[in-house]
Structure formats: C-alpha cells, structure tokens
Design a protein around this motif. Sequence first.
Motif, PDB file in Angstrom:
ATOM      1  N   THR A 224       0.850  -1.187   0.000  1.00 55.25           N
ATOM      2  CA  THR A 224       0.000   0.000   0.000  1.00 55.25           C
ATOM      3  C   THR A 224       0.892   1.245   0.000  1.00 55.25           C
ATOM      4  O   THR A 224       1.542   1.548   0.996  1.00 55.25           O
ATOM      5  CB  THR A 224      -0.916   0.021   1.236  1.00 55.25           C
ATOM      6  OG1 THR A 224      -1.641  -1.212   1.304  1.00 55.25           O
ATOM      7  CG2 THR A 224      -1.903   1.176   1.170  1.00 55.25           C
TER       8      THR A 224
ATOM      9  N   TYR B 162      -2.706   5.811   0.970  1.00 56.69           N
ATOM     10  CA  TYR B 162      -3.122   6.236   2.317  1.00 56.69           C
ATOM     11  C   TYR B 162      -3.712   7.645   2.261  1.00 56.69           C
ATOM     12  O   TYR B 162      -4.764   7.923   2.836  1.00 56.69           O
ATOM     13  CB  TYR B 162      -1.924   6.240   3.276  1.00 56.69           C
ATOM     14  CG  TYR B 162      -1.707   4.934   3.986  1.00 56.69           C
ATOM     15  CD1 TYR B 162      -2.328   4.663   5.203  1.00 56.69           C
ATOM     16  CD2 TYR B 162      -0.874   3.956   3.455  1.00 56.69           C
ATOM     17  CE1 TYR B 162      -2.132   3.465   5.865  1.00 56.69           C
ATOM     18  CE2 TYR B 162      -0.668   2.741   4.113  1.00 56.69           C
ATOM     19  CZ  TYR B 162      -1.308   2.511   5.322  1.00 56.69           C
ATOM     20  OH  TYR B 162      -1.110   1.323   5.974  1.00 56.69           O
ATOM     21  N   GLN B 163      -3.013   8.524   1.567  1.00 57.97           N
ATOM     22  CA  GLN B 163      -3.451   9.913   1.473  1.00 57.97           C
ATOM     23  C   GLN B 163      -4.847  10.010   0.846  1.00 57.97           C
ATOM     24  O   GLN B 163      -5.681  10.805   1.278  1.00 57.97           O
ATOM     25  CB  GLN B 163      -2.418  10.709   0.657  1.00 57.97           C
ATOM     26  CG  GLN B 163      -2.754  12.169   0.425  1.00 57.97           C
ATOM     27  CD  GLN B 163      -2.711  13.023   1.690  1.00 57.97           C
ATOM     28  OE1 GLN B 163      -2.217  12.626   2.730  1.00 57.97           O
ATOM     29  NE2 GLN B 163      -3.262  14.212   1.604  1.00 57.97           N
TER      30      GLN B 163
ATOM     31  N   PHE C  94      -7.320   6.531   3.185  1.00 59.53           N
ATOM     32  CA  PHE C  94      -7.369   6.203   4.615  1.00 59.53           C
ATOM     33  C   PHE C  94      -8.364   7.126   5.305  1.00 59.53           C
ATOM     34  O   PHE C  94      -8.175   8.334   5.351  1.00 59.53           O
ATOM     35  CB  PHE C  94      -5.977   6.356   5.240  1.00 59.53           C
ATOM     36  CG  PHE C  94      -5.863   5.744   6.619  1.00 59.53           C
ATOM     37  CD1 PHE C  94      -5.457   4.435   6.774  1.00 59.53           C
ATOM     38  CD2 PHE C  94      -6.155   6.496   7.750  1.00 59.53           C
ATOM     39  CE1 PHE C  94      -5.338   3.865   8.044  1.00 59.53           C
ATOM     40  CE2 PHE C  94      -6.057   5.940   9.020  1.00 59.53           C
ATOM     41  CZ  PHE C  94      -5.639   4.617   9.169  1.00 59.53           C
TER      42      PHE C  94
ATOM     43  N   TYR D 122     -11.314   4.130  10.750  1.00 59.98           N
ATOM     44  CA  TYR D 122     -10.242   3.404  11.428  1.00 59.98           C
ATOM     45  C   TYR D 122     -10.437   3.447  12.946  1.00 59.98           C
ATOM     46  O   TYR D 122     -10.350   2.425  13.636  1.00 59.98           O
ATOM     47  CB  TYR D 122      -8.897   4.027  11.033  1.00 59.98           C
ATOM     48  CG  TYR D 122      -7.692   3.518  11.784  1.00 59.98           C
ATOM     49  CD1 TYR D 122      -7.204   2.227  11.585  1.00 59.98           C
ATOM     50  CD2 TYR D 122      -7.021   4.345  12.689  1.00 59.98           C
ATOM     51  CE1 TYR D 122      -6.080   1.771  12.273  1.00 59.98           C
ATOM     52  CE2 TYR D 122      -5.902   3.900  13.375  1.00 59.98           C
ATOM     53  CZ  TYR D 122      -5.434   2.608  13.163  1.00 59.98           C
ATOM     54  OH  TYR D 122      -4.329   2.168  13.844  1.00 59.98           O
TER      55      TYR D 122
ATOM     56  N   GLY E   1      -0.817   8.889  13.434  1.00 58.54           N
ATOM     57  CA  GLY E   1      -2.153   8.562  12.934  1.00 58.54           C
ATOM     58  C   GLY E   1      -3.162   9.522  13.531  1.00 58.54           C
ATOM     59  O   GLY E   1      -2.812  10.632  13.956  1.00 58.54           O
TER      60      GLY E   1
ATOM     61  N   THR F  73      -0.386  11.461   6.561  1.00 62.79           N
ATOM     62  CA  THR F  73      -1.621  11.858   5.875  1.00 62.79           C
ATOM     63  C   THR F  73      -2.305  13.068   6.502  1.00 62.79           C
ATOM     64  O   THR F  73      -2.435  13.172   7.715  1.00 62.79           O
ATOM     65  CB  THR F  73      -2.648  10.695   5.814  1.00 62.79           C
ATOM     66  OG1 THR F  73      -2.999  10.335   7.142  1.00 62.79           O
ATOM     67  CG2 THR F  73      -2.082   9.478   5.129  1.00 62.79           C
TER      68      THR F  73
ATOM     69  N   ASN G 231      -5.374  12.427   8.835  1.00 62.32           N
ATOM     70  CA  ASN G 231      -5.050  11.952  10.185  1.00 62.32           C
ATOM     71  C   ASN G 231      -4.668  13.113  11.088  1.00 62.32           C
ATOM     72  O   ASN G 231      -5.094  13.192  12.241  1.00 62.32           O
ATOM     73  CB  ASN G 231      -3.887  10.952  10.146  1.00 62.32           C
ATOM     74  CG  ASN G 231      -4.337   9.557   9.759  1.00 62.32           C
ATOM     75  OD1 ASN G 231      -5.518   9.262   9.746  1.00 62.32           O
ATOM     76  ND2 ASN G 231      -3.383   8.699   9.441  1.00 62.32           N
TER      77      ASN G 231
ATOM     78  N   CYS H  60       3.409   2.003  13.027  1.00 64.46           N
ATOM     79  CA  CYS H  60       3.647   2.930  11.916  1.00 64.46           C
ATOM     80  C   CYS H  60       4.575   2.350  10.865  1.00 64.46           C
ATOM     81  O   CYS H  60       4.200   2.214   9.703  1.00 64.46           O
ATOM     82  CB  CYS H  60       4.225   4.240  12.450  1.00 64.46           C
ATOM     83  SG  CYS H  60       4.982   5.270  11.181  1.00 64.46           S
TER      84      CYS H  60
ATOM     85  N   GLY I 123       3.623  -0.377   8.444  1.00 63.41           N
ATOM     86  CA  GLY I 123       2.672  -0.003   7.396  1.00 63.41           C
ATOM     87  C   GLY I 123       3.320   0.850   6.313  1.00 63.41           C
ATOM     88  O   GLY I 123       2.906   0.842   5.160  1.00 63.41           O
TER      89      GLY I 123
ATOM     90  N   PHE J 140      -5.243  -2.675   3.800  1.00 65.27           N
ATOM     91  CA  PHE J 140      -3.936  -2.018   3.766  1.00 65.27           C
ATOM     92  C   PHE J 140      -2.857  -3.059   4.052  1.00 65.27           C
ATOM     93  O   PHE J 140      -3.028  -3.912   4.923  1.00 65.27           O
ATOM     94  CB  PHE J 140      -3.872  -0.895   4.813  1.00 65.27           C
ATOM     95  CG  PHE J 140      -4.824   0.227   4.540  1.00 65.27           C
ATOM     96  CD1 PHE J 140      -4.422   1.347   3.823  1.00 65.27           C
ATOM     97  CD2 PHE J 140      -6.141   0.162   4.980  1.00 65.27           C
ATOM     98  CE1 PHE J 140      -5.307   2.383   3.550  1.00 65.27           C
ATOM     99  CE2 PHE J 140      -7.036   1.198   4.712  1.00 65.27           C
ATOM    100  CZ  PHE J 140      -6.615   2.311   3.989  1.00 65.27           C
TER     101      PHE J 140
END
Length: 266
Positions: A8, A13-14, A17, A22, A67, A89, A92, A167, A170, A213
């Motif tokens: 991913t 993510y940007q 996510f 989440y 996050g 991101t 987040n 973190c 991922g 993800f």
Amino acid sequence: MEAPAIFTEAEFYQQNFNPRDYLNAYYSPSNSQEEASGFLMHNLRTLHKMFSLDGLRGDILIDVGCGPTIYQLLSACENFKEIIALDYTDQNRRELEKWLKNEAGAFNWEPVVKYVCELEGDREKWAEKQEKLRKKVKQVLKCDVTKANPVAPVSLPPADCIVSTLCLEGACKDLPAFRSALRNISTLLKPGGHLVMVTVLGESYYIFNKQAFSCLRLEKHEVEEAVVAAGFEMKFLEAQPYTMDNDLTDIKGVLGLVAQRCSSAT
C-alpha cells in the motif's frame, strides 16, 4: 475481504485512509469487536510499562506516525514537557487536531483515557490527563519516514524520546526499507535519547470498512536487529503472541521495545 497482494503506497493512504472509520473499527471500546478492544488494552498496558522505566523522561517527545490516535501518548505525557506529533496523511493530522482543540464531533477517547488512569492508580484523573495532553502537544506536522530527514523542510530540536506505534510496518514495503526508516527517525533523537516502539509481528494486512492495507510481515529478531543496526542499544524487549479470530488482520504477535540511541551515534 482479500488482503492486498501488493504494498500500500503512501499516496493510497493519502487518498483512501479514513481516520474516523479506522478509529471506530479499532479504538471504540463500545463496538462489538471485543478483539480490537483487547488489542488496544494490551498495547496500553505495554506502553504504561515502558514509560515507567527509568530514564524515560525529558523535555521533548516526538510521536512518529501518530495517525489519528492519542492512546500512545497517554502514559508518555506524564514524563515530557512538550510533544510533537508527526504523520504522513493530512486527514489523520486534521482528525488529531480536532481532538486537541476539543472541537465538536471529535473522537471520544474518554474510556481509553480512564483505562490508562486506572493503570496509573487513579481512574478519576482522566479529565485532568486529557487537558494535560492537549496542552503538551505543541505541533502536529507532516512526516515521511522513508526520507533521510522525515520532517524536511522543517527543522526540529533533537528529542529526548521518540514513540512510534504501528507505523513503520505499514510505511515500509520490505526489510531494507524498514531498516532505513529506523535510521531516518533516529536522526530526530539526541544521542542517549530513547526510542519506544510498539510493532505488530507476522501481519501482512489489516482491514477496516472493507478497505485493506498492507503490512510488512516482521519477526521479532528482524525488528531487534534493525533497531541495533540503526545505532541503538536495546533496553527492554517484550514480544507476545497475539491473534484475532476474524478476517480484519492476520496478526501473529505484538512487540514492545525501548532502545537507547548510542552516544557515539551521529
């Protein structure tokens, strides 16, 4: 729901996510997913234990890959004067700032804060702890752990401690990238400063709201070797088997560690 076969990328993510989805999936104690709640409480106990160790004190704490969450700072905030939170991101960071500013519609962390206060011996101090944490988080900034200077073009004062939870596994597509990311984030630390990490082991994916993800499947010895190779001396290491009886993740264990940056590190 199928696990992703490919890594991913950060841009995914940007774009995809959703922090609130989440949080609802993994951090809402009232949800029906008792296993997600159990995982959170396990990590809170580990963080409480690690931040109770000697030497984990100082002026500046940097949270790498925060996050949209605050749970990882609840034990830490007692020991440091100032906290800087970093995440890749935008959404987040916005979600985190909503809670920090006590805005309407912010995620309710109250049950989590109460649990940590209970671990510390006084459940009734939860409101005080929330305010303390809100005051101590001075900046919420963008970071990219794959870059040599993760916060470029910003320059930060070197930290006494870095905390990083769930973190790097991922953000890194393979072991060389993971090792490199550890070296990158170590540059944010003073020599002699501490790294506090919570990492999942043996996990290749996690899912929420039908969105999958990827995760770098790590073994305990690989994490340990990478931390030492990045210029740290291990102070505390605790790995425990952990699985969930659902298809949200294929997690096999959780690792908590504290390591000290060698004074000779440059």
